[in-house]
Design an enzyme around this catalytic site. Structure first.
Site, PDB file in Angstrom:
ATOM      1  N   TYR A 271       0.822  -1.219   0.000  1.00  0.00           N
ATOM      2  CA  TYR A 271       0.000   0.000   0.000  1.00  0.00           C
ATOM      3  C   TYR A 271       0.855   1.268   0.000  1.00  0.00           C
ATOM      4  O   TYR A 271       0.420   2.292  -0.532  1.00  0.00           O
ATOM      5  CB  TYR A 271      -1.008  -0.037   1.163  1.00  0.00           C
TER       6      TYR A 271
ATOM      7  N   HIS B 185     -14.983   1.025  -0.416  1.00  0.00           N
ATOM      8  CA  HIS B 185     -13.847   0.147  -0.107  1.00  0.00           C
ATOM      9  C   HIS B 185     -12.725   0.924   0.580  1.00  0.00           C
ATOM     10  O   HIS B 185     -11.571   0.512   0.550  1.00  0.00           O
ATOM     11  CB  HIS B 185     -13.321  -0.523  -1.381  1.00  0.00           C
TER      12      HIS B 185
ATOM     13  N   CYS C 153      -7.399   0.636  18.766  1.00  0.00           N
ATOM     14  CA  CYS C 153      -8.423   1.548  19.318  1.00  0.00           C
ATOM     15  C   CYS C 153      -9.475   1.929  18.285  1.00  0.00           C
ATOM     16  O   CYS C 153     -10.424   2.640  18.596  1.00  0.00           O
ATOM     17  CB  CYS C 153      -7.763   2.813  19.885  1.00  0.00           C
TER      18      CYS C 153
ATOM     19  N   CYS D 176       0.373   4.302  16.913  1.00  0.00           N
ATOM     20  CA  CYS D 176      -0.932   4.959  16.793  1.00  0.00           C
ATOM     21  C   CYS D 176      -0.887   6.311  17.504  1.00  0.00           C
ATOM     22  O   CYS D 176      -0.553   6.369  18.700  1.00  0.00           O
ATOM     23  CB  CYS D 176      -2.020   4.086  17.397  1.00  0.00           C
TER      24      CYS D 176
ATOM     25  N   ASN E  38     -19.325   0.638 -19.776  1.00  0.00           N
ATOM     26  CA  ASN E  38     -18.108  -0.138 -19.507  1.00  0.00           C
ATOM     27  C   ASN E  38     -17.361  -0.342 -20.818  1.00  0.00           C
ATOM     28  O   ASN E  38     -17.922  -0.174 -21.906  1.00  0.00           O
ATOM     29  CB  ASN E  38     -18.497  -1.501 -18.902  1.00  0.00           C
TER      30      ASN E  38
HETATM   31  N1  APR Z   1     -13.229   2.426 -19.589  1.00  0.00           N
HETATM   32  C1  APR Z   1     -14.290   1.766 -19.077  1.00  0.00           C
HETATM   33  N2  APR Z   1     -14.212   0.544 -18.520  1.00  0.00           N
HETATM   34  C2  APR Z   1     -13.016  -0.049 -18.489  1.00  0.00           C
HETATM   35  C3  APR Z   1     -11.852   0.579 -19.006  1.00  0.00           C
HETATM   36  C4  APR Z   1     -11.991   1.860 -19.577  1.00  0.00           C
HETATM   37  N3  APR Z   1     -10.965   2.536 -20.110  1.00  0.00           N
HETATM   38  N4  APR Z   1     -10.803  -0.263 -18.830  1.00  0.00           N
HETATM   39  C5  APR Z   1     -11.290  -1.357 -18.236  1.00  0.00           C
HETATM   40  N5  APR Z   1     -12.617  -1.239 -18.017  1.00  0.00           N
HETATM   41  C6  APR Z   1     -13.547  -2.186 -17.389  1.00  0.00           C
HETATM   42  C7  APR Z   1     -13.180  -3.637 -17.582  1.00  0.00           C
HETATM   43  O1  APR Z   1     -13.754  -4.134 -18.785  1.00  0.00           O
HETATM   44  C8  APR Z   1     -13.799  -4.290 -16.347  1.00  0.00           C
HETATM   45  O2  APR Z   1     -15.144  -4.709 -16.591  1.00  0.00           O
HETATM   46  O3  APR Z   1     -13.499  -1.967 -15.993  1.00  0.00           O
HETATM   47  C9  APR Z   1     -13.813  -3.169 -15.305  1.00  0.00           C
HETATM   48  C10 APR Z   1     -12.798  -3.329 -14.187  1.00  0.00           C
HETATM   49  O4  APR Z   1     -13.119  -4.442 -13.440  1.00  0.00           O
HETATM   50  P1  APR Z   1     -12.244  -4.893 -12.181  1.00  0.00           P
HETATM   51  O5  APR Z   1     -10.808  -4.912 -12.512  1.00  0.00           O
HETATM   52  O6  APR Z   1     -12.828  -6.152 -11.652  1.00  0.00           O
HETATM   53  O7  APR Z   1     -12.456  -3.676 -11.140  1.00  0.00           O
HETATM   54  P2  APR Z   1     -13.650  -3.410 -10.129  1.00  0.00           P
HETATM   55  O8  APR Z   1     -14.938  -3.880 -10.711  1.00  0.00           O
HETATM   56  O9  APR Z   1     -13.555  -2.010  -9.705  1.00  0.00           O
HETATM   57  O10 APR Z   1     -13.261  -4.335  -8.914  1.00  0.00           O
HETATM   58  C11 APR Z   1     -14.056  -4.324  -7.757  1.00  0.00           C
HETATM   59  O11 APR Z   1     -12.490  -5.710  -6.603  1.00  0.00           O
HETATM   60  O12 APR Z   1     -10.337  -6.307  -6.036  1.00  0.00           O
HETATM   61  C12 APR Z   1     -11.443  -5.612  -5.644  1.00  0.00           C
HETATM   62  O13 APR Z   1     -11.464  -3.943  -4.061  1.00  0.00           O
HETATM   63  C13 APR Z   1     -11.175  -4.152  -5.409  1.00  0.00           C
HETATM   64  O14 APR Z   1     -12.677  -2.302  -5.646  1.00  0.00           O
HETATM   65  C14 APR Z   1     -12.146  -3.452  -6.297  1.00  0.00           C
HETATM   66  C15 APR Z   1     -13.223  -4.498  -6.525  1.00  0.00           C
END
Ligand code: APR
Length: 244
Positions: free
Chosen positions: A59, A114, A125, A141, A209
Protein backbone atom coordinates in the site's frame (compact mmCIF):
# COMPACT_ATOMS: atom_id res chain seq x y z
CA UNK A 1 -44.22 13.14 -2.21
CA UNK A 2 -40.53 14.02 -2.46
CA UNK A 3 -40.29 12.19 -5.75
CA UNK A 4 -42.98 14.44 -7.22
CA UNK A 5 -41.41 17.61 -5.94
CA UNK A 6 -37.69 17.11 -6.39
CA UNK A 7 -35.93 15.65 -9.40
CA UNK A 8 -35.06 12.01 -8.63
CA UNK A 9 -31.54 11.24 -7.51
CA UNK A 10 -28.78 9.84 -9.67
CA UNK A 11 -26.64 7.08 -8.15
CA UNK A 12 -23.36 6.29 -9.91
CA UNK A 13 -21.35 3.19 -9.03
CA UNK A 14 -17.78 3.40 -10.28
CA UNK A 15 -15.01 0.84 -10.43
CA UNK A 16 -11.41 0.60 -11.50
CA UNK A 17 -12.30 1.03 -15.19
CA UNK A 18 -13.07 4.72 -14.74
CA UNK A 19 -9.51 5.38 -13.55
CA UNK A 20 -7.80 3.17 -16.14
CA UNK A 21 -7.23 6.02 -18.59
CA UNK A 22 -5.72 8.06 -15.76
CA UNK A 23 -2.96 5.45 -15.60
CA UNK A 24 -4.23 3.28 -12.74
CA UNK A 25 -4.51 -0.42 -13.53
CA UNK A 26 -7.77 -2.30 -13.02
CA UNK A 27 -7.87 -5.55 -11.06
CA UNK A 28 -9.24 -8.23 -13.37
CA UNK A 29 -8.32 -7.17 -16.91
CA UNK A 30 -5.48 -9.04 -18.62
CA UNK A 31 -3.00 -6.42 -17.34
CA UNK A 32 -4.90 -6.07 -14.04
CA UNK A 33 -3.37 -6.01 -10.59
CA UNK A 34 -4.76 -9.37 -9.46
CA UNK A 35 -3.12 -11.02 -12.45
CA UNK A 36 0.26 -9.82 -11.20
CA UNK A 37 -0.12 -9.83 -7.43
CA UNK A 38 -1.62 -12.60 -5.29
CA UNK A 39 -4.48 -10.86 -3.49
CA UNK A 40 -4.26 -13.43 -0.67
CA UNK A 41 -0.78 -12.06 0.04
CA UNK A 42 -1.67 -8.37 0.24
CA UNK A 43 -5.40 -7.76 0.52
CA UNK A 44 -6.71 -9.82 3.42
CA UNK A 45 -6.59 -9.42 7.18
CA UNK A 46 -4.86 -12.79 7.40
CA UNK A 47 -2.08 -11.52 5.11
CA UNK A 48 -1.61 -8.47 7.35
CA UNK A 49 -1.32 -10.64 10.45
CA UNK A 50 1.07 -12.99 8.63
CA UNK A 51 3.41 -10.41 7.13
CA UNK A 52 2.66 -6.79 7.99
CA UNK A 53 5.68 -5.46 6.15
CA UNK A 54 4.67 -7.08 2.88
CA UNK A 55 1.11 -5.74 3.08
CA UNK A 56 2.09 -2.24 4.24
CA UNK A 57 4.84 -1.96 1.60
CA UNK A 58 2.28 -2.87 -1.07
CA UNK A 59 0.00 0.00 0.00
CA UNK A 60 2.96 2.35 0.46
CA UNK A 61 3.82 1.70 -3.18
CA UNK A 62 0.20 2.20 -4.24
CA UNK A 63 0.12 5.55 -2.44
CA UNK A 64 3.37 6.62 -4.09
CA UNK A 65 1.87 5.70 -7.46
CA UNK A 66 -1.24 7.81 -6.77
CA UNK A 67 0.99 10.75 -5.83
CA UNK A 68 3.18 10.34 -8.90
CA UNK A 69 2.99 13.10 -11.42
CA UNK A 70 0.70 12.35 -14.29
CA UNK A 71 -2.05 10.72 -12.21
CA UNK A 72 -4.96 13.09 -12.67
CA UNK A 73 -8.72 12.88 -13.16
CA UNK A 74 -9.76 12.08 -16.72
CA UNK A 75 -12.72 13.28 -18.76
CA UNK A 76 -15.00 10.61 -17.26
CA UNK A 77 -14.32 11.75 -13.68
CA UNK A 78 -14.79 15.35 -14.82
CA UNK A 79 -18.07 14.56 -16.53
CA UNK A 80 -19.47 13.08 -13.30
CA UNK A 81 -18.40 16.21 -11.42
CA UNK A 82 -20.19 18.26 -14.07
CA UNK A 83 -23.30 16.10 -13.64
CA UNK A 84 -23.30 16.83 -9.90
CA UNK A 85 -22.81 20.57 -10.51
CA UNK A 86 -25.44 20.97 -13.19
CA UNK A 87 -28.18 18.43 -12.41
CA UNK A 88 -30.74 19.98 -10.12
CA UNK A 89 -31.28 16.79 -8.11
CA UNK A 90 -28.91 14.77 -5.95
CA UNK A 91 -25.96 13.04 -7.63
CA UNK A 92 -23.99 10.53 -5.53
CA UNK A 93 -20.87 8.73 -6.66
CA UNK A 94 -20.45 5.39 -4.89
CA UNK A 95 -16.95 4.28 -5.74
CA UNK A 96 -15.13 1.04 -5.16
CA UNK A 97 -11.91 2.87 -5.94
CA UNK A 98 -9.50 4.02 -3.25
CA UNK A 99 -7.94 6.69 -5.47
CA UNK A 100 -8.82 10.38 -5.00
CA UNK A 101 -9.68 11.12 -8.63
CA UNK A 102 -13.41 11.79 -8.19
CA UNK A 103 -12.68 14.41 -5.54
CA UNK A 104 -9.85 15.89 -7.59
CA UNK A 105 -12.26 16.22 -10.51
CA UNK A 106 -14.64 18.21 -8.31
CA UNK A 107 -17.24 15.64 -7.17
CA UNK A 108 -18.50 16.47 -3.66
CA UNK A 109 -20.84 13.58 -2.80
CA UNK A 110 -18.45 10.64 -3.04
CA UNK A 111 -18.83 7.48 -0.94
CA UNK A 112 -15.71 5.31 -0.84
CA UNK A 113 -17.23 1.93 -0.04
CA UNK A 114 -13.85 0.15 -0.11
CA UNK A 115 -12.05 2.87 1.85
CA UNK A 116 -9.81 5.62 0.66
CA UNK A 117 -6.12 6.11 0.16
CA UNK A 118 -4.87 8.73 2.62
CA UNK A 119 -6.70 7.29 5.62
CA UNK A 120 -5.28 4.89 8.19
CA UNK A 121 -6.94 2.98 11.01
CA UNK A 122 -5.71 1.60 14.30
CA UNK A 123 -6.72 -2.03 14.85
CA UNK A 124 -6.31 -1.56 18.62
CA UNK A 125 -8.42 1.55 19.32
CA UNK A 126 -10.30 1.67 15.95
CA UNK A 127 -9.50 5.39 15.47
CA UNK A 128 -9.25 6.59 11.86
CA UNK A 129 -6.74 9.27 10.82
CA UNK A 130 -5.91 11.22 7.71
CA UNK A 131 -2.33 10.35 6.80
CA UNK A 132 -0.28 10.11 3.65
CA UNK A 133 2.82 8.82 5.44
CA UNK A 134 4.18 5.34 4.79
CA UNK A 135 3.26 2.76 7.42
CA UNK A 136 5.71 0.22 8.84
CA UNK A 137 5.15 -2.76 11.16
CA UNK A 138 6.32 -0.55 14.07
CA UNK A 139 4.28 2.58 13.33
CA UNK A 140 2.74 4.03 16.50
CA UNK A 141 -0.93 4.96 16.79
CA UNK A 142 -1.21 8.72 17.46
CA UNK A 143 -4.26 8.05 19.64
CA UNK A 144 -3.62 4.98 21.82
CA UNK A 145 0.14 4.63 21.19
CA UNK A 146 -0.20 0.96 20.22
CA UNK A 147 2.74 -0.23 18.13
CA UNK A 148 2.20 -2.08 14.86
CA UNK A 149 -1.58 -1.79 14.83
CA UNK A 150 -1.93 0.82 12.08
CA UNK A 151 -3.20 -0.28 8.68
CA UNK A 152 -4.61 1.44 5.61
CA UNK A 153 -8.32 2.24 6.06
CA UNK A 154 -9.12 0.06 3.09
CA UNK A 155 -11.59 -2.80 2.89
CA UNK A 156 -9.80 -6.09 2.32
CA UNK A 157 -11.32 -9.31 0.99
CA UNK A 158 -13.54 -10.84 3.63
CA UNK A 159 -14.21 -7.49 5.32
CA UNK A 160 -17.47 -5.56 5.29
CA UNK A 161 -17.61 -2.59 2.88
CA UNK A 162 -18.16 0.83 4.44
CA UNK A 163 -21.23 3.10 4.51
CA UNK A 164 -23.63 0.41 3.29
CA UNK A 165 -26.69 1.84 5.08
CA UNK A 166 -26.17 5.20 3.42
CA UNK A 167 -25.51 3.53 0.06
CA UNK A 168 -28.73 1.50 0.13
CA UNK A 169 -30.69 4.65 0.98
CA UNK A 170 -29.15 6.42 -2.01
CA UNK A 171 -29.98 3.46 -4.26
CA UNK A 172 -33.56 3.27 -3.04
CA UNK A 173 -34.31 6.91 -3.82
CA UNK A 174 -32.60 7.07 -7.22
CA UNK A 175 -34.28 7.50 -10.57
CA UNK A 176 -31.15 6.66 -12.53
CA UNK A 177 -28.47 4.12 -11.65
CA UNK A 178 -25.22 4.05 -13.58
CA UNK A 179 -22.49 1.41 -13.23
CA UNK A 180 -19.26 2.66 -14.79
CA UNK A 181 -16.04 0.68 -15.25
CA UNK A 182 -16.77 -2.19 -12.91
CA UNK A 183 -16.70 -5.89 -13.77
CA UNK A 184 -19.55 -6.70 -11.38
CA UNK A 185 -17.59 -9.55 -9.86
CA UNK A 186 -17.32 -8.27 -6.30
CA UNK A 187 -20.28 -8.15 -3.94
CA UNK A 188 -22.11 -6.32 -2.54
CA UNK A 189 -21.42 -3.71 -5.26
CA UNK A 190 -22.24 -6.23 -7.97
CA UNK A 191 -25.71 -6.62 -6.43
CA UNK A 192 -26.56 -2.90 -6.39
CA UNK A 193 -28.29 -3.04 -9.76
CA UNK A 194 -30.65 -5.74 -8.48
CA UNK A 195 -31.24 -3.73 -5.32
CA UNK A 196 -32.25 -0.73 -7.45
CA UNK A 197 -34.57 -2.85 -9.56
CA UNK A 198 -36.29 -4.24 -6.47
CA UNK A 199 -36.46 -1.10 -4.36
CA UNK A 200 -36.61 1.69 -6.95
CA UNK A 201 -38.46 -0.13 -9.73
CA UNK A 202 -39.03 3.04 -11.78
CA UNK A 203 -35.32 3.80 -11.94
CA UNK A 204 -33.43 3.41 -15.19
CA UNK A 205 -30.30 1.22 -15.01
CA UNK A 206 -27.39 1.78 -17.37
CA UNK A 207 -24.09 -0.06 -17.72
CA UNK A 208 -21.20 2.01 -19.11
CA UNK A 209 -18.11 -0.14 -19.51
CA UNK A 210 -15.33 -1.01 -21.88
CA UNK A 211 -17.10 -4.27 -22.68
CA UNK A 212 -20.21 -6.18 -21.58
CA UNK A 213 -19.96 -7.67 -18.08
CA UNK A 214 -21.59 -10.78 -16.64
CA UNK A 215 -24.22 -8.44 -15.15
CA UNK A 216 -25.19 -7.05 -18.53
CA UNK A 217 -28.68 -8.56 -18.61
CA UNK A 218 -29.58 -6.78 -15.37
CA UNK A 219 -29.27 -3.34 -17.00
CA UNK A 220 -31.82 -1.73 -19.31
CA UNK A 221 -29.29 0.20 -21.36
CA UNK A 222 -25.68 -0.53 -22.30
CA UNK A 223 -22.99 1.77 -23.60
CA UNK A 224 -19.60 0.25 -24.35
CA UNK A 225 -16.24 1.90 -24.93
CA UNK A 226 -13.47 3.64 -22.99
CA UNK A 227 -14.89 5.68 -20.11
CA UNK A 228 -13.37 8.95 -21.35
CA UNK A 229 -15.22 8.52 -24.65
CA UNK A 230 -18.61 7.30 -23.44
CA UNK A 231 -19.22 9.03 -20.11
CA UNK A 232 -18.96 12.72 -21.20
CA UNK A 233 -21.52 12.40 -24.04
CA UNK A 234 -23.83 10.34 -21.83
CA UNK A 235 -23.70 13.02 -19.12
CA UNK A 236 -24.34 15.74 -21.71
CA UNK A 237 -27.35 13.75 -22.92
CA UNK A 238 -28.78 13.36 -19.40
CA UNK A 239 -28.35 17.07 -18.71
CA UNK A 240 -30.07 18.12 -21.91
CA UNK A 241 -32.63 15.36 -22.55
CA UNK A 242 -32.97 13.33 -19.35
CA UNK A 243 -32.57 9.57 -19.37
CA UNK A 244 -35.75 8.08 -20.76
N1 APR B 1 -13.23 2.43 -19.59
C1 APR B 1 -14.29 1.77 -19.08
N2 APR B 1 -14.21 0.54 -18.52
C2 APR B 1 -13.02 -0.05 -18.49
C3 APR B 1 -11.85 0.58 -19.01
C4 APR B 1 -11.99 1.86 -19.58
N3 APR B 1 -10.97 2.54 -20.11
N4 APR B 1 -10.80 -0.26 -18.83
C5 APR B 1 -11.29 -1.36 -18.24
N5 APR B 1 -12.62 -1.24 -18.02
C6 APR B 1 -13.55 -2.19 -17.39
C7 APR B 1 -13.18 -3.64 -17.58
O1 APR B 1 -13.75 -4.13 -18.79
C8 APR B 1 -13.80 -4.29 -16.35
O2 APR B 1 -15.14 -4.71 -16.59
O3 APR B 1 -13.50 -1.97 -15.99
C9 APR B 1 -13.81 -3.17 -15.30
C10 APR B 1 -12.80 -3.33 -14.19
O4 APR B 1 -13.12 -4.44 -13.44
P1 APR B 1 -12.24 -4.89 -12.18
O5 APR B 1 -10.81 -4.91 -12.51
O6 APR B 1 -12.83 -6.15 -11.65
O7 APR B 1 -12.46 -3.68 -11.14
P2 APR B 1 -13.65 -3.41 -10.13
O8 APR B 1 -14.94 -3.88 -10.71
O9 APR B 1 -13.56 -2.01 -9.70
O10 APR B 1 -13.26 -4.33 -8.91
C11 APR B 1 -14.06 -4.32 -7.76
O11 APR B 1 -12.49 -5.71 -6.60
O12 APR B 1 -10.34 -6.31 -6.04
C12 APR B 1 -11.44 -5.61 -5.64
O13 APR B 1 -11.46 -3.94 -4.06
C13 APR B 1 -11.17 -4.15 -5.41
O14 APR B 1 -12.68 -2.30 -5.65
C14 APR B 1 -12.15 -3.45 -6.30
C15 APR B 1 -13.22 -4.50 -6.53
Amino acid sequence: MHQDFFPPGIAVLTGAGISKESGIDTFRDADGLWNRVDLEEVATLEAWHRDKKKVLDFYNRTRAMFRASGIAPNDAHKALARLEREYEGEVTVITQNIDPLHELAGSKRVIHMHGRDGEIRCMACKAVFESDKDLTPVSVCPNCKAVGELRPNIVWFGEMPMHLDEIYEVLERCGLFLAIGTSGEVYPAAGFVLHVRRHAPRARTVELNLEPTDNKSLFQEHIYGPATEIVPPYVARVLTQGWR
